[in-house]
Motif scaffolding. Structure first.
Motif, PDB file in Angstrom:
ATOM      1  N   ASN A  48       0.864  -1.171   0.000  1.00  8.87           N
ATOM      2  CA  ASN A  48       0.000   0.000   0.000  1.00  8.87           C
ATOM      3  C   ASN A  48       0.910   1.234   0.000  1.00  8.87           C
ATOM      4  N   PHE A  49       0.445   2.336  -0.504  1.00  9.80           N
ATOM      5  CA  PHE A  49       1.146   3.618  -0.586  1.00  9.80           C
ATOM      6  C   PHE A  49       2.137   3.665  -1.761  1.00  9.80           C
ATOM      7  N   LYS A  50       2.383   2.549  -2.455  1.00 13.32           N
ATOM      8  CA  LYS A  50       3.355   2.561  -3.545  1.00 13.32           C
ATOM      9  C   LYS A  50       2.677   2.928  -4.868  1.00 13.32           C
ATOM     10  N   ASP A  51       1.881   2.021  -5.414  1.00 12.16           N
ATOM     11  CA  ASP A  51       1.197   2.281  -6.678  1.00 12.16           C
ATOM     12  C   ASP A  51      -0.266   2.666  -6.484  1.00 12.16           C
ATOM     13  N   TYR A  52      -0.762   2.502  -5.291  1.00 12.70           N
ATOM     14  CA  TYR A  52      -2.144   2.827  -4.951  1.00 12.70           C
ATOM     15  C   TYR A  52      -2.217   3.129  -3.456  1.00 12.70           C
ATOM     16  N   TYR A  53      -3.371   3.653  -3.056  1.00 10.98           N
ATOM     17  CA  TYR A  53      -3.608   3.872  -1.629  1.00 10.98           C
ATOM     18  C   TYR A  53      -4.947   3.241  -1.271  1.00 10.98           C
ATOM     19  N   ALA A  54      -4.947   2.365  -0.275  1.00  6.82           N
ATOM     20  CA  ALA A  54      -6.171   1.726   0.210  1.00  6.82           C
ATOM     21  C   ALA A  54      -6.343   2.071   1.678  1.00  6.82           C
ATOM     22  N   VAL A  55      -7.589   2.326   2.073  1.00  8.62           N
ATOM     23  CA  VAL A  55      -7.910   2.642   3.455  1.00  8.62           C
ATOM     24  C   VAL A  55      -9.315   2.122   3.752  1.00  8.62           C
ATOM     25  N   GLY A  56      -9.517   1.676   4.989  1.00  8.71           N
ATOM     26  CA  GLY A  56     -10.833   1.236   5.419  1.00  8.71           C
ATOM     27  C   GLY A  56     -11.239   1.970   6.675  1.00  8.71           C
ATOM     28  N   PHE A  57     -12.548   1.967   6.936  1.00  9.09           N
ATOM     29  CA  PHE A  57     -13.090   2.669   8.094  1.00  9.09           C
ATOM     30  C   PHE A  57     -13.961   1.720   8.920  1.00  9.09           C
ATOM     31  N   PRO A  58     -13.331   0.893   9.756  1.00  9.34           N
ATOM     32  CA  PRO A  58     -14.092  -0.062  10.555  1.00  9.34           C
ATOM     33  C   PRO A  58     -14.976   0.629  11.587  1.00  9.34           C
ATOM     34  N   THR A  59     -16.240   0.255  11.581  1.00  4.22           N
ATOM     35  CA  THR A  59     -17.220   0.774  12.513  1.00  4.22           C
ATOM     36  C   THR A  59     -17.967  -0.415  13.085  1.00  4.22           C
ATOM     37  N   GLY A  60     -18.068  -0.503  14.406  1.00  9.09           N
ATOM     38  CA  GLY A  60     -18.699  -1.694  14.941  1.00  9.09           C
ATOM     39  C   GLY A  60     -19.283  -1.542  16.318  1.00  9.09           C
ATOM     40  N   ILE A  61     -19.917  -2.643  16.727  1.00  6.40           N
ATOM     41  CA  ILE A  61     -20.505  -2.767  18.044  1.00  6.40           C
ATOM     42  C   ILE A  61     -19.981  -4.045  18.680  1.00  6.40           C
ATOM     43  N   ASN A  62     -19.529  -3.935  19.924  1.00  2.00           N
ATOM     44  CA  ASN A  62     -19.089  -5.096  20.699  1.00  2.00           C
ATOM     45  C   ASN A  62     -20.105  -5.361  21.798  1.00  2.00           C
ATOM     46  N   ILE A  63     -20.481  -6.615  21.949  1.00  2.00           N
ATOM     47  CA  ILE A  63     -21.371  -7.025  23.027  1.00  2.00           C
ATOM     48  C   ILE A  63     -20.581  -7.999  23.896  1.00  2.00           C
ATOM     49  N   TRP A  64     -20.149  -7.522  25.055  1.00  2.00           N
ATOM     50  CA  TRP A  64     -19.354  -8.337  25.974  1.00  2.00           C
ATOM     51  C   TRP A  64     -20.291  -9.139  26.860  1.00  2.00           C
ATOM     52  N   LYS A  65     -20.219 -10.461  26.791  1.00  2.00           N
ATOM     53  CA  LYS A  65     -21.018 -11.354  27.631  1.00  2.00           C
ATOM     54  C   LYS A  65     -20.470 -11.376  29.057  1.00  2.00           C
ATOM     55  N   SER A  66     -19.162 -11.259  29.175  1.00  2.00           N
ATOM     56  CA  SER A  66     -18.483 -11.197  30.469  1.00  2.00           C
ATOM     57  C   SER A  66     -17.222 -10.366  30.277  1.00  2.00           C
ATOM     58  N   SER A  67     -16.393 -10.274  31.286  1.00  2.00           N
ATOM     59  CA  SER A  67     -15.152  -9.506  31.150  1.00  2.00           C
ATOM     60  C   SER A  67     -14.139 -10.237  30.267  1.00  2.00           C
ATOM     61  N   LYS A  68     -14.399 -11.478  29.920  1.00  2.00           N
ATOM     62  CA  LYS A  68     -13.453 -12.293  29.151  1.00  2.00           C
ATOM     63  C   LYS A  68     -13.865 -12.564  27.710  1.00  2.00           C
ATOM     64  N   ILE A  69     -15.170 -12.594  27.404  1.00  2.00           N
ATOM     65  CA  ILE A  69     -15.608 -13.021  26.069  1.00  2.00           C
ATOM     66  C   ILE A  69     -16.767 -12.176  25.579  1.00  2.00           C
TER      67      ILE A  69
END
Length: 165
Positions: A48-69
């Motif tokens: 990336n950045f050499k012959d082209y430029y790619a970028v993404g915009f991750p947008t999400g929701i996390n649902i934590w069942k517990s402090s571990k998972i």
């Protein structure tokens, strides 16, 4: 000791012990920017950045069942600019499982379904670097593996940063 003299200290101890505890399930959201750095396939290695430029915009929701998972659902519009033309290259649907590793580290194991016909998996290693009362900032290393759409399988190393709230 009369009952009322026992009850007040017990309530105060309970109240102070509950402060700062998190109730589950816990829902958080986030927004970030992801840069694929290098992609490897049997045909070529591309930067990336050499012959082209790619970028993404991750947008999400996390649902934590517990402090571990937990469970996460992410949508990532990916933009590619090349030869003076930029366009949304694909939209990625990215559900997955979250595993808290401790000390601000999290592993996300994601399935990947792209609108350009590619599919695969994305293991992501995430680190919270700044934690505030209402938000936190993170950095992550996504390692996508993709198949399909009559292209050779490929493996990418990326860099992501963002804010969670």
């Amino acid at each position: 000791m009369p009952f009322k003299h026992f009850l007040l200290p017990a309530l105060l101890v309970f109240s102070f012990s509950a402060i700062g505890q998190t109730t589950y399930p816990k829902i958080t959201g986030y927004f970030g920017v992801v840069h694929p750095i290098v992609t490897f396939s049997e045909d070529e290695t591309t930067l990336n950045f050499k012959d082209y430029y790619a970028v993404g915009f991750p947008t999400g929701i996390n649902i934590w069942k517990s402090s571990k998972i937990g469970f996460s659902f992410e949508i990532v519009p990916n933009i590619r600019a090349e030869d003076g033309i930029s366009k949304v290259n694909s939209l990625l649907f990215h559900p997955g499982v979250l595993v808290a590793l401790g000390n601000g580290y999290t592993f996300a194991g994601r399935a990947a379904f792209e609108t350009n016909g590619r599919y695969g998996v994305t293991p992501v290693f995430n680190k919270t670097v700044i934690k505030n009362a209402n938000s936190s900032y993170y950095v992550a290393i996504p390692l996508p593996v993709r198949f399909g759409n009559d292209h050779p399988a490929n493996f990418t190393v990326g860099f992501q940063f963002g804010i969670a709230f």
